[in-house]
Design a protein around this motif. Structure first.
Motif, mmCIF file in Angstrom:
data_model
loop_
_atom_site.group_PDB
_atom_site.id
_atom_site.type_symbol
_atom_site.label_atom_id
_atom_site.label_comp_id
_atom_site.label_asym_id
_atom_site.label_seq_id
_atom_site.Cartn_x
_atom_site.Cartn_y
_atom_site.Cartn_z
ATOM 1 N N ASP A 1 32.887 39.722 67.754
ATOM 2 C CA ASP A 1 33.148 39.350 66.410
ATOM 3 C C ASP A 1 32.061 38.076 67.370
ATOM 4 N N ASP A 2 31.554 37.538 65.613
ATOM 5 C CA ASP A 2 30.323 36.555 66.129
ATOM 6 C C ASP A 2 30.667 35.601 66.479
ATOM 7 N N ASP A 3 31.555 35.056 66.767
ATOM 8 C CA ASP A 3 32.275 33.431 67.732
ATOM 9 C C ASP A 3 32.264 34.368 69.242
ATOM 10 N N GLY A 4 31.877 35.612 69.940
ATOM 11 C CA GLY A 4 33.002 35.564 70.678
ATOM 12 C C GLY A 4 33.701 36.243 71.136
ATOM 13 N N SER B 1 48.215 43.279 65.233
ATOM 14 C CA SER B 1 48.714 43.582 63.038
ATOM 15 C C SER B 1 48.606 45.107 63.065
ATOM 16 N N LEU B 2 48.698 45.545 61.636
ATOM 17 C CA LEU B 2 48.108 46.799 61.184
ATOM 18 C C LEU B 2 47.490 46.659 59.760
ATOM 19 N N ILE B 3 46.297 47.136 60.325
ATOM 20 C CA ILE B 3 45.297 46.882 58.757
ATOM 21 C C ILE B 3 44.860 47.719 58.517
ATOM 22 N N PHE B 4 45.892 48.995 59.160
ATOM 23 C CA PHE B 4 45.471 50.271 57.508
ATOM 24 C C PHE B 4 46.465 50.777 58.097
ATOM 25 N N GLU B 5 46.685 51.475 56.484
ATOM 26 C CA GLU B 5 47.280 52.639 57.390
ATOM 27 C C GLU B 5 46.836 54.047 56.412
ATOM 28 N N GLY B 6 45.410 54.390 56.635
ATOM 29 C CA GLY B 6 45.019 55.342 55.499
ATOM 30 C C GLY B 6 45.461 56.261 54.743
ATOM 31 N N THR B 7 45.258 57.256 54.376
ATOM 32 C CA THR B 7 44.986 57.961 52.877
ATOM 33 C C THR B 7 46.061 58.758 52.814
ATOM 34 N N THR C 1 45.067 58.968 60.140
ATOM 35 C CA THR C 1 44.114 58.435 60.724
ATOM 36 C C THR C 1 44.049 57.973 61.994
ATOM 37 N N GLU C 2 42.534 58.244 62.219
ATOM 38 C CA GLU C 2 42.153 57.495 64.198
ATOM 39 C C GLU C 2 41.117 57.037 63.534
ATOM 40 N N GLY C 3 40.550 57.096 65.186
ATOM 41 C CA GLY C 3 39.180 57.227 65.367
ATOM 42 C C GLY C 3 38.499 55.455 65.058
ATOM 43 N N PRO C 4 39.069 54.256 64.905
ATOM 44 C CA PRO C 4 38.397 53.405 64.117
ATOM 45 C C PRO C 4 37.156 52.441 64.893
ATOM 46 N N HIS C 5 36.588 52.311 63.965
ATOM 47 C CA HIS C 5 35.039 51.605 64.710
ATOM 48 C C HIS C 5 34.845 50.400 63.684
ATOM 49 N N ILE C 6 35.212 49.174 64.131
ATOM 50 C CA ILE C 6 35.312 47.924 62.927
ATOM 51 C C ILE C 6 33.599 47.266 62.943
ATOM 52 N N TYR C 7 33.042 46.786 62.412
ATOM 53 C CA TYR C 7 31.008 46.116 62.841
ATOM 54 C C TYR C 7 30.914 45.086 61.239
ATOM 55 N N LYS C 8 30.258 44.595 61.951
ATOM 56 C CA LYS C 8 30.413 42.995 60.705
ATOM 57 C C LYS C 8 28.932 43.451 60.153
ATOM 58 N N ARG C 9 29.278 42.996 58.865
ATOM 59 C CA ARG C 9 27.840 42.643 57.819
ATOM 60 C C ARG C 9 27.386 42.212 56.135
ATOM 61 N N SER D 1 38.351 39.960 55.732
ATOM 62 C CA SER D 1 38.953 39.316 56.710
ATOM 63 C C SER D 1 38.919 40.606 57.579
ATOM 64 N N LEU D 2 39.295 40.069 58.945
ATOM 65 C CA LEU D 2 38.885 41.201 60.076
ATOM 66 C C LEU D 2 40.494 41.522 59.566
ATOM 67 N N MET D 3 41.572 40.730 60.440
ATOM 68 C CA MET D 3 43.029 41.284 59.472
ATOM 69 C C MET D 3 43.514 41.820 58.659
#
Length: 545
Positions: free
Chosen positions: A141-144, A182-188, A193-201, A227-229
């Motif tokens: 994350d941006d804050d390190g 924390s569980l943040i995404f249960e999928g469709t 649901t697998e292979g997660p990557h997070i980015y910020k833009r 929010s990240l969470m």
């Protein structure tokens, strides 16, 4: 122009990072050693294999790991002057038992982190992270602060085993996960649901996942949150890249993606794909890596340039083209290090399997366990990277017992291979024959009739044309090749040819093998290995081809 796949042959689960002008892609290696392949490019067109970071016993030991277990889904990132590599080491997959009862609910997924200041240097010993699921990924994350995401595995009966994407903070100082998970995404509804990557833009957190399983329904799913969470909202078109339901696409099974900004700001997405055999529909080269440009919509969503969500066979690169080099056909064994195109299976002690110095100019394979062994198997091979190729080698091997064998092998895993080998028995003497392990036949092992041969070095050859595979041999001094009469099915060397319940996530290899099940460790010496891709000519291979 980029022509996909950019990493042909077994190179699944790509993770991409750009550091200055340099692009790096890490891909899964499963039970093949050393672990994780890293390719490098500056133009996104020409890629070169430069490193396999997990190369010593303190980092990786896969002895006993079932087929298609081992190293899954690496994530390669760069921050703080360090490369970070996250990966899963799978120790147990499970399978469906006879009668249909499931034995696959309890699995062992161990997630680790290694670091290195340079991509080709000595990577650190691994830091254990968790065992809660596979496909781990590290977000800076941006804050390190740093966060680990992975899919959550739920073994309980009646539950969705792919239980969603979880996140937890990672303490660099303490080298451990901290705080609550924390569980943040249960999928469709597509599931898996697998292979997660997070980015910020632009103030948004974007979550990229793979869904639909790694077969024909595979897809790339995008969601975002401020929010990240979370909570994370799904992109309007849900699955932003997929060949699901499009059998006309030459790139099938598209999914499990990652993206990076090119030097001009173009988002470039890498993803796995498969190229089915035209006649059989099986992907003998396994899951390969492709890349294509994406675009941002006015409302901040990522989509394909055409907006249709389809993988591209060709596309333009945003980077200037560099001069490509053509790899040599012949590999010689005149250095103390195994040429980088070749790997072996599972063990971190390759000195027990082979030597490049004991007989200078040769690869010496020590006869070890059976060709189906999950522990010490003397098999050194390279990836099949085209539908049509010829491979040759010259072998010096003088067996004295039927438990001793060595030769040329086309190999997928311990239950799928074609093996042209030299052996010996009291009736025939020294002879050559083919052993096949067939996943879709009533009898798993099949042998051709033994052909008596004299002593001395022997040349071995295989020709593969799509699903057709033929072997030939030639004793030193002979002018012509002697072809084995039988025609073999190359399509069994694929994910799709399998018994129910078994994992099949790799691809076809071609290489050299040696066994001595009598325990005397009789060696076989190989003088070279030729691998030449060629255009397909309709009909069977001929002696002059």
């Amino acid at each position: 122009m980029i022509r996909n796949p950019i990493l042909p042959g077994f190179n699944p689960d790509p993770s991409i990072v750009r550091v200055g002008d340099d692009y790096y892609i890490a891909t899964s290696t499963f039970e093949w050693y050393p672990g994780v392949q890293i390719h490098h490019s500056r133009d996104l067109v020409n890629w070169r294999l430069i490193a396999r970071p997990l190369n010593r016993i303190s980092q990786l030991d896969m002895r006993g790991a079932p087929d298609s277990c081992g190293v899954w889904a690496p994530c390669l990132t760069y921050a703080d002057g360090l490369f970070y590599l996250i990966y899963t080491d799978v120790k147990r997959y499970g399978r469906t038992t006879v009668g249909g009862a499931s034995g696959a609910s309890l699995r062992d997924f161990h997630n680790y982190l290694v670091t290195c200041p340079t991509i080709g240097g000595d990577w650190s010993d691994p830091v254990f992270l968790n065992s809660g699921g596979f496909d781990p990924s590290l977000f800076h994350d941006d804050d390190g602060r740093k966060y680990l995401t992975n899919m959550l595995w739920d073994h309980r009966p009646g539950r969705n085993r792919f239980a969603g994407i979880v996140i937890q903070e990672y303490s660099l100082a303490e080298q451990t996960l901290i705080g609550a998970r924390s569980l943040i995404f249960e999928g469709t509804l597509l599931g898996f649901t697998e292979g997660p990557h997070i980015y910020k833009r632009n103030g948004w957190y974007y979550l990229l996942t793979a869904e639909g399983g790694t077969g024909w329904n595979h897809a790339v799913t995008l969601a975002r949150s401020q929010s990240l969470m979370g909570p994370y909202e799904l992109a309007p078109n849900g699955h932003i890249l997929t060949s699901r339901g499009r059998p006309d696409s030459p790139l099938q099974r598209a999914g499990h993606a990652d993206w990076v900004e090119a030097s001009d700001g173009t988002p470039m997405m890498v993803y796995l794909c498969g190229r089915p055999l035209p006649n059989r529909g099986r992907c003998v080269m396994g899951r390969e890596t492709a890349i294509q440009p994406m675009r941002w919509t006015e409302d901040g969503w990522l989509e394909t340039v055409a907006g249709d969500g389809l993988p591209l066979l060709e596309c333009e690169s945003p980077e200037p083209l560099l001069i490509a080099t053509t790899p040599p056909v012949r590999t010689t064994f005149d250095t103390p290090v195994l040429p980088i195109d070749f790997q072996w299976l599972r063990t971190p002690e390759p000195q027990r399997l082979f030597s490049l110095t004991e007989r200078p100019g040769h690869l010496r394979l020590y006869g070890r366990e059976s060709i189906g062994s999950l522990y010490e198997q003397s098999l050194v091979a390279r990836r099949q990277q085209a539908f049509c190729y010829t491979a040759e080698t010259e072998m010096d091997f003088e067996p004295v017992h039927y438990q001793q064998a060595a030769g040329l092998v086309c190999y997928y895993n311990s239950s799928k291979f074609h093996y042209l080998h030299v052996s010996h028995d009291d009736t025939v003497g020294r002879h050559i024959r083919v052993m096949s392990a067939l996943p879709d036949a009533p009898v798993g092992d099949a042998f051709t009739a033994p052909i008596p041969i004299g002593s001395g070095p022997i040349a071995l050859r295989v020709e593969v044309d799509y699903e057709r595979l033929r072997f030939a041999f030639k004793l030193m001094g002979d002018d012509d090749w002697t072809w084995i009469e039988e025609l073999f099915d190359a399509s069994i060397l694929s994910d799709e040819a399998t018994a129910p319940g078994l994992p099949n996530f790799t691809g076809a290899f071609v290489g050299m093998a040696c066994q001595d099940m009598s325990g005397t460790v009789l060696p076989a010496d190989f003088a070279f290995f030729d691998y030449q891709e060629r255009p397909y000519v309709h009909g069977l291979a001929s002696k002059d081809s």
